[in-house]
Design an enzyme around this catalytic site. Structure first.
Site, PDB file in Angstrom:
ATOM      1  N   HIS A   1       0.950 -12.756  -5.410  1.00 26.53           N
ATOM      2  CA  HIS A   1      -0.444 -12.734  -4.771  1.00 26.53           C
ATOM      3  C   HIS A   1      -1.592 -13.304  -5.653  1.00 26.53           C
ATOM      4  O   HIS A   1      -2.472 -13.685  -4.853  1.00 26.53           O
ATOM      5  CB  HIS A   1      -0.714 -11.226  -4.072  1.00 26.53           C
TER       6      HIS A   1
ATOM      7  N   HIS B   1      12.006 -11.708  -2.367  1.00 26.32           N
ATOM      8  CA  HIS B   1      12.631 -10.346  -1.716  1.00 26.32           C
ATOM      9  C   HIS B   1      14.099  -9.947  -2.055  1.00 26.32           C
ATOM     10  O   HIS B   1      14.409  -9.436  -1.423  1.00 26.32           O
ATOM     11  CB  HIS B   1      12.460 -10.564  -0.165  1.00 26.32           C
TER      12      HIS B   1
HETATM   13  C1  HEM Z   1       6.894  -7.235  -0.757  1.00 28.33           C
HETATM   14  C2  HEM Z   1       5.636  -9.650   2.999  1.00 28.33           C
HETATM   15  C3  HEM Z   1       6.674 -13.863   0.479  1.00 28.33           C
HETATM   16  C4  HEM Z   1       7.615 -11.312  -3.398  1.00 28.33           C
HETATM   17  C5  HEM Z   1       6.366  -7.387   0.270  1.00 28.33           C
HETATM   18  C6  HEM Z   1       5.790  -6.616   1.435  1.00 28.33           C
HETATM   19  C7  HEM Z   1       5.464  -7.381   2.437  1.00 28.33           C
HETATM   20  C8  HEM Z   1       5.725  -8.662   2.064  1.00 28.33           C
HETATM   21  C9  HEM Z   1       4.942  -6.756   3.666  1.00 28.33           C
HETATM   22  C10 HEM Z   1       5.683  -5.246   1.238  1.00 28.33           C
HETATM   23  C11 HEM Z   1       4.502  -4.690   0.373  1.00 28.33           C
HETATM   24  C12 HEM Z   1       4.492  -3.206   0.273  1.00 28.33           C
HETATM   25  O1  HEM Z   1       4.547  -2.544   1.173  1.00 28.33           O
HETATM   26  O2  HEM Z   1       4.565  -2.692  -1.074  1.00 28.33           O
HETATM   27  C13 HEM Z   1       5.740 -11.056   2.416  1.00 28.33           C
HETATM   28  C14 HEM Z   1       5.623 -12.268   3.428  1.00 28.33           C
HETATM   29  C15 HEM Z   1       6.156 -13.291   2.574  1.00 28.33           C
HETATM   30  C16 HEM Z   1       6.435 -12.935   1.434  1.00 28.33           C
HETATM   31  C17 HEM Z   1       5.364 -12.226   4.947  1.00 28.33           C
HETATM   32  C18 HEM Z   1       6.197 -14.775   3.328  1.00 28.33           C
HETATM   33  C19 HEM Z   1       6.489 -15.075   4.572  1.00 28.33           C
HETATM   34  C20 HEM Z   1       7.110 -13.352  -0.851  1.00 28.33           C
HETATM   35  C21 HEM Z   1       7.076 -14.526  -2.009  1.00 28.33           C
HETATM   36  C22 HEM Z   1       7.529 -13.679  -2.897  1.00 28.33           C
HETATM   37  C23 HEM Z   1       7.339 -12.072  -2.587  1.00 28.33           C
HETATM   38  C24 HEM Z   1       7.144 -16.002  -1.809  1.00 28.33           C
HETATM   39  C25 HEM Z   1       7.739 -13.957  -4.465  1.00 28.33           C
HETATM   40  C26 HEM Z   1       8.422 -15.123  -4.757  1.00 28.33           C
HETATM   41  C27 HEM Z   1       7.610  -9.702  -3.011  1.00 28.33           C
HETATM   42  C28 HEM Z   1       8.087  -8.711  -3.795  1.00 28.33           C
HETATM   43  C29 HEM Z   1       7.952  -7.591  -3.036  1.00 28.33           C
HETATM   44  C30 HEM Z   1       7.230  -8.002  -1.866  1.00 28.33           C
HETATM   45  C31 HEM Z   1       8.798  -8.786  -5.182  1.00 28.33           C
HETATM   46  C32 HEM Z   1       8.210  -6.270  -3.443  1.00 28.33           C
HETATM   47  C33 HEM Z   1       7.079  -5.443  -4.261  1.00 28.33           C
HETATM   48  C34 HEM Z   1       7.260  -3.990  -4.749  1.00 28.33           C
HETATM   49  O3  HEM Z   1       8.620  -3.975  -5.006  1.00 28.33           O
HETATM   50  O4  HEM Z   1       6.418  -3.109  -4.793  1.00 28.33           O
HETATM   51  N1  HEM Z   1       6.468  -8.681   0.838  1.00 28.33           N
HETATM   52  N2  HEM Z   1       6.291 -11.601   1.330  1.00 28.33           N
HETATM   53  N3  HEM Z   1       7.228 -12.145  -1.270  1.00 28.33           N
HETATM   54  N4  HEM Z   1       7.277  -9.193  -1.783  1.00 28.33           N
HETATM   55 FE1  HEM Z   1       6.769 -10.582  -0.233  1.00 28.33          FE
END
Ligand code: HEM
Length: 737
Positions: free
Chosen positions: A92, A265
């Site tokens: 982010h 993810h």
């Molecule tokens: C978590 C959406 C792309 C890495 C999340 C969460 C959402 C989300 C809604 C949950 C946040 C929470 O409730 O804690 C998206 C969408 C993406 C996207 C819509 C693009 C279409 C990415 C990318 C990365 C990423 C490009 C990294 C390269 C992560 C990680 C988590 C996460 C590691 C887990 C966070 C945790 O464990 O607390 N994402 N994301 N995301 N996202 Fe994404």
């Protein structure tokens, strides 16, 4: 209502109704005077790159790694590991970058400040940053927040078994919120009524492509797209269109996009323990006692299993704290049915009885695989599917693609690879870094410069064309992501040589003449000396200005020429100015007037209001309009560097009228008040220096009887600054050569 949103008048200094409230359309010169010395607490001679170099880097990484599993009661770690949270923090931080203007990105540590610290998409990242405070505190000035937020993402990945591509430090912190970046015009978080031209289009592709420039995110307050699908509509195919457009504007191709989303993810979880309103105000609106924290959870304990972040409740893999290919494995193995998170948000659950997914806090509990709508886009969109299946079948390919895309994400706005520092800088040259070959030959000296200037001026090209070419070449620079500029000589390559703003036919004439001069010099120069076209383009403009000014103009040789193969045409296309007030090119639109676009460009060029003013005054009398017109050339002696532009603009003998009946007139005519005779034509960009009060004040300095010499001196200084804006090889990053 949250404290920060209270509509109470604060009758103290700085409070009250502002000029921008009275006149919302005012030109925003404030963006040209931010991040200056008065905000910065560090010593004037502090050099972050030196401080970083003195760091015990490996120990820092160990300290960051130790934080990963040191779960804090005020924000307990899911699965006993903060890795997922930290990857999301880094993503982010960097993911706000957009290729159109190079703004956003992780390069300045802006996630600490509003609005980013309070964006709805950045919920809980306040906790992530605070977990790192002891590390930041220990290393002080040796590690900036900007570097720390990104490096922590790398350490998280490595600690969970992923091999990263490398890391460079060197991002100095800023100390106040950035005011230049246009994040959108909505007055509500998550609104999208302003940014989509085809808001009512039922075709998802057309809708997605209607996203206004330069933004890249689909909604105000989001990094990229709505995880539930466009406007919450759980349609993976429509979501895919949004993903393609938004990630494309981040400068990512489809393969990079798939790798990033799936790679990210593969770790962690989303947080949506319950429905209802359980979140306190965001950090900017929270009370003093919150100490910079926001979104205080009020559902049960508010933390750990009771945490609410996005309101979605998904865990993608069986091993959320270990690198694996399970994201793709499950994406294709299962069929998916629409489901609701406990908070009522749209998400998907596998049609299976397999209970294989661990719970973040209860070791005895097992769950079904779940996915976001945007995750399913990677399977159901035909183009994404092809890539996903390739990655499904070959984890090494996936790992390599993710490592490279992640590296690009983090380093996209760091500038040329020559600026990379630290022990983990990769050796490989990457196309998106806009590589420039090393100068491995003797460069020209003072006497060569003198003879080359003569040769150029004698080559039969009009001086104003030489100046226009030099400007076209150097003024592509943007401080936001340190791309563009004269070095590399890309002015002679596609796509730059064909941009309408550069008057391609005229540019070709200049380049042809300069190539002749180059061939002559390189063939006969002693001692293996060579001169690049990149240098000759700047030298040509410089020589012509010397002639126009009747005095010396500094010139710094040493630029090299990149090849067409070293130039990514799509990525270079993002540098194209659709308007350039310095050359009176471009038209106003409903949403952006040419004088606003001028200030936007001036900010990217790092100009102060006086520098902007003096450059316009000088370039006008030097007669370099793209179309060769006399618009704004307010002088009887074009080609002579005089302060005539300002003198004539402020002359009360002239009265101005719009030349058209357009709602937003782009051209004006100046009449002699007494005779009614037409004297001049001018653009909005020209007239703003007489109409806008602050710019007028600056114009007055240069139009005054004692302003002439100062005008020439200041113009030469500002010109030189632009010509050398990208000379990171010879100047410090604060701009001094
Ligand atoms: C978590 C959406 C792309 C890495 C999340 C969460 C959402 C989300 C809604 C949950 C946040 C929470 O409730 O804690 C998206 C969408 C993406 C996207 C819509 C693009 C279409 C990415 C990318 C990365 C990423 C490009 C990294 C390269 C992560 C990680 C988590 C996460 C590691 C887990 C966070 C945790 O464990 O607390 N994402 N994301 N995301 N996202 Fe994404």
């Amino acid at each position: 209502m949250a404290e920060g949103k209270c509509p109470v008048i604060h009758n103290v200094a700085g409070g009250g109704t502002k000029n921008s409230d009275w006149w919302p359309g005012q030109l925003r010169l404030n963006i040209l005077r931010q991040q200056n010395a008065v905000s910065n607490p560090l010593d004037r001679d502090a050099d972050y790159r030196k401080a970083f170099a003195s760091l015990d880097y490996q120990q820092l990484k160990k300290d960051i790694a130790a934080v990963m599993t040191d779960s804090q009661p005020w924000w307990p770690a899911d699965f006993g590991h903060y890795g997922g949270l930290f990857i999301r923090m880094a993503w982010h931080s960097a993911g706000t970058y957009r290729a159109f203007d190079g703004r956003g990105g992780g390069g300045q540590g802006q996630q600490r400040f509003a609005p980013l610290n309070s964006w709805p998409d950045n919920v809980s990242l306040d906790k992530a940053r605070r977990l790192l405070w002891p590390v930041k505190q220990k290393y002080g000035q040796k590690i900036s927040w900007a570097d720390l937020l990104l490096l922590t993402g790398n350490v998280a990945l490595e600690d969970m078994g992923f091999k990263t591509f490398g890391f460079s430090g060197g991002r100095a912190d800023t100390w106040e919120p950035d005011q230049a970046t246009y994040w959108g015009g909505e007055a509500a978080w998550m609104g999208n009524d302003v940014r989509y031209a085809g808001a009512n289009s039922t075709d998802p592709k057309a809708h997605a492509e209607g996203l206004e420039t330069p933004v890249a995110a689909s909604h105000m307050g989001l990094i990229y797209v709505n995880p539930e699908g466009p406007n919450g509509n759980p349609d993976p195919l429509a979501a895919a269109e949004d993903i393609r457009v938004t990630f494309g504007r981040m400068g990512m191709d489809e393969e990079e996009t798939v790798a990033l989303i799936a790679g990210g993810h593969s770790f962690g979880k989303t947080h949506g323990a319950a429905g209802g309103d359980h979140q306190g105000p965001e950090p900017e609106a929270a009370g003093l006692e919150a100490q910079g924290f926001g979104w205080k959870g009020t559902y049960n304990s508010g933390v750990g299993p009771d945490a609410i972040t996005s309101g979605l409740e998904v865990i993608w893999t069986k091993t959320p704290t270990k690198w694996s290919n399970q994201f793709f494995e499950y994406l294709f193995k299962y069929e998916w049915e629409l489901d609701k998170s406990p908070g009522g948000a749209n998400q998907w659950v596998a049609k299976t009885d397999d209970l294989i997914i661990p719970d973040a806090f209860d070791a005895g509990k097992k769950l079904k695989p779940r996915m976001l709508t945007t995750d399913l886009s990677l399977r159901f969109d035909p183009a994404f599917e092809k890539i996903s299946r390739k990655f499904l079948g070959d984890i090494n390919l996936f790992a390599d693609a993710f490592a490279r895309a992640w590296f690009k994400l983090l380093h996209r706005d760091l500038g040329p690879s020559s600026l990379y520092i630290g022990p983990e800088v990769p050796k490989e040259e990457l196309l998106w870094q806009d590589p420039i070959p090393a100068v491995n030959y003797a460069t020209i000296d003072a006497s060569d410069i003198a003879s080359l200037k003569k040769a150029i001026l004698g080559a039969g090209v009009a001086p104003n064309k030489l100046i226009a070419a030099a400007w076209a070449s150097a003024s592509t620079f943007r401080g936001s992501d340190k791309r563009g500029g004269a070095n590399g000589g890309r002015i002679r390559l596609a796509p730059q040589r064909d941009w309408p703003v550069n008057n391609p036919a005229q540019l070709a004439e200049v380049l042809k003449a300069l190539e002749g001069v180059q061939a002559e010099f390189n063939k006969s120069a002693a001692g293996g000396k060579q001169v690049s076209i990149a240098d000759l383009v700047v030298l040509g403009g410089t020589a012509a200005i010397e002639q126009a000014a009747g005095q010396a103009v500094p010139f710094l040789p040493g630029r090299a020429d990149a090849s067409q193969e070293q130039t990514d045409v799509v990525s270079a296309g993002f540098l194209e100015p659709k308007a350039d007030g310095f050359r009176n090119f471009g038209k106003s639109s409903e949403t952006a007037r040419t004088e606003e676009l001028l200030v936007d460009r001036a900010q990217l060029l790092g100009l102060t209001p006086p520098e902007l003013t003096v450059l316009i005054g000088g370039l006008r009398v030097l007669d370099i309009n793209t179309d060769g017109s006399k618009t704004g050339v307010l002088t009887d002696k074009p080609g002579v560097l005089s302060n005539d532009f300002f003198v004539n603009l402020l002359d009360m003998a002239t009265a101005w009228r719009p030349a058209t009946t357009d709602k937003i007139a782009d051209s004006y005519v100046g009449f002699d008040r007494a005779s009614g005779q037409e004297r001049w034509t001018a653009s909005r960009v020209d007239l703003v220096f007489g109409s806008q009060a602050e710019l007028r004040a600056l114009a007055e300095v240069y139009a005054s009887a004692d302003g002439g010499e100062k005008f020439v001196r200041d113009f030469i200084a500002a010109w030189t600054k632009i010509m050398n804006a990208d000379r990171f090889d010879v100047k410090s990053l604060d701009g001094t050569t």
